[in-house]
Design a protein around this motif. Structure first.
Motif: not given
Ligand code: HEC
Ligand SMILES: [Cu+2]
Length: 352
Positions: A313, A317, A325
């Motif tokens: 994940d 991102d 991010t």
């Protein structure tokens, strides 16, 4: 208006108490990886063994001075009918005494402190050299003897001295691994030294300790200390080049995205196959070397994966929108599609 003043005073007192309690929780909580109170090697221990005597001397001075003030206030205050106290203004004996005593205390502290400052920043002759370069906003580590380069996670052997020879690629940074030593600046155009040693294998957290721009708070560091044999194995693994994906490999598609989506402008991958495009990113667009990306447990200035987040994940991102991010990051949003991101992750995660 006259009413608001006591309220302000009370509010001020409340804020002060909250700040004080906040500071206490930082010291006592177990979940504080940047504490300076748990030295894990001889250099941090040296600092610790200076800190405590100085702290207790300060406590003694505080208690003595405040105690004397309280005694004077309570026992010698002006009462009805009391005669005027003897005035001491201009007493040479007292003036000399309270000048010399603090001077002696300070001199006593200065001698071991100065010796330690020099000793902690001048490496031993048989220390293992690791060159540390600060970038906005991540640390790069080059091992000159093995000729390998990595980022974010500095791997060292436990029980041996490591000499960090440090410089900066852009602005002032400051390398700080609280469990292993104090802070030291990374200065553009100069080299500074810092000794590091971890007695036991383990992971030690660090942080850039000089405000270096927008993403300073997200410029973190890790030191991973391994058993010496594991360290040797790690070195050998890092010296090997990456396997060049060929058509039909599951990694091939991701590698193609890498070649075609500007990644090579800023990143370097060393392939074991010499005929491959061992493209070295131009200095001006320096990003972390990705040859053994999957061997690092954290990335993006050691800020990802976040707590409780899976690595996949976090990578999704990151590749989808780096500056969103990690605010301020110099890796741009390259408008990758989901399919491109998935393919990249397969390839990146294969490079251990
Ligand atoms: C303009 C330069 C630039 C381009 C183009 C670029 N990157 Fe980056 N990349 C960076 C920089 C700088 C960082 C470090 C960012 C940080 O930590 O703030 C980074 C970090 C990374 C990281 C994390 C590495 C680590 O160990 O922290 C990965 C993975 C990555 N980039 C992959 C890619 C891929 C894949 C592409 C192409 C789709 C790409 N990058 C394109 C500059 C670039
Ligand atoms: Cu910094």
């Amino acid at each position: 208006m006259a009413r608001s003043r006591p309220r302000l005073v009370r509010l001020g007192a409340l804020v002060a108490v909250i700040l004080l309690l906040g500071a206490c929780s930082l010291i006592s909580s177990e979940d504080q990886p940047l504490t300076t109170f748990e030295p894990a090697g001889p250099f941090a221990e040296r600092i610790d063994s200076l800190f405590w005597p100085v702290f207790w001397i300060a406590v003694a001075v505080f208690v003595l001075v405040q105690g004397a003030i309280l005694v004077i206030v309570f026992f010698y205050r002006d009462r009805d009918g009391s005669k005027e106290a003897k005035q001491l203004h201009g007493s040479p004996k007292l003036e000399i005494a309270w000048t010399i005593i603090p001077a002696l205390i300070l001199a006593g502290i200065a001698v071991p402190t100065t010796a330690a400052v020099f000793d902690l920043t001048e490496c031993g002759s048989d220390a293992i050299e690791v060159q540390v370069t600060g970038h906005q906003w991540w640390f790069e580590y080059h091992y000159p003897d093995a000729d390998i380069t990595t980022a974010n996670v500095m791997v060292i052997p436990a029980g041996q001295e490591v000499c960090a020879r440090m410089t900066s690629d852009d602005v002032l940074h400051n390398f700080w691994i609280p469990a292993l030593n104090g802070k030291r600046y990374l200065v553009p155009g100069q080299t500074t030294e810092l000794r590091l040693q971890a007695d036991q294998p383990g992971e030690y957290w660090g942080h850039c300790a000089e405000f270096c721009g927008l993403s300073h708070s997200l410029m973190r560091a890790r030191v991973q200390a391994l058993e010496p044999a594991e360290y040797e194995a790690w070195l050998a693994g890092q010296q090997a080049g990456a396997v060049l994906p060929v058509e039909g490999d599951p990694e091939y598609e991701g590698y193609q995205v890498y070649l075609n989506k500007q990644c090579i402008q800023c990143h370097t991958v060393r392939f074991e196959d010499d005929s491959a495009s061992n493209i070295i990113a131009p200095e001006a667009f320096n990003g972390p070397e990705l040859t053994h990306f999957a061997s690092r447990n954290v990335f993006a200035g050691a800020t990802l994966p976040g707590e409780g987040q899976s690595r996949e994940d976090a990578l999704k991102d990151w590749l989808a929108d780096p500056p969103n991010t990690k605010p301020g990051s110099f890796m741009p949003d390259l408008a990758l599609t989901e399919a491109e991101i998935d393919a990249l992750i397969v390839w990146l995660e294969s490079m251990e």
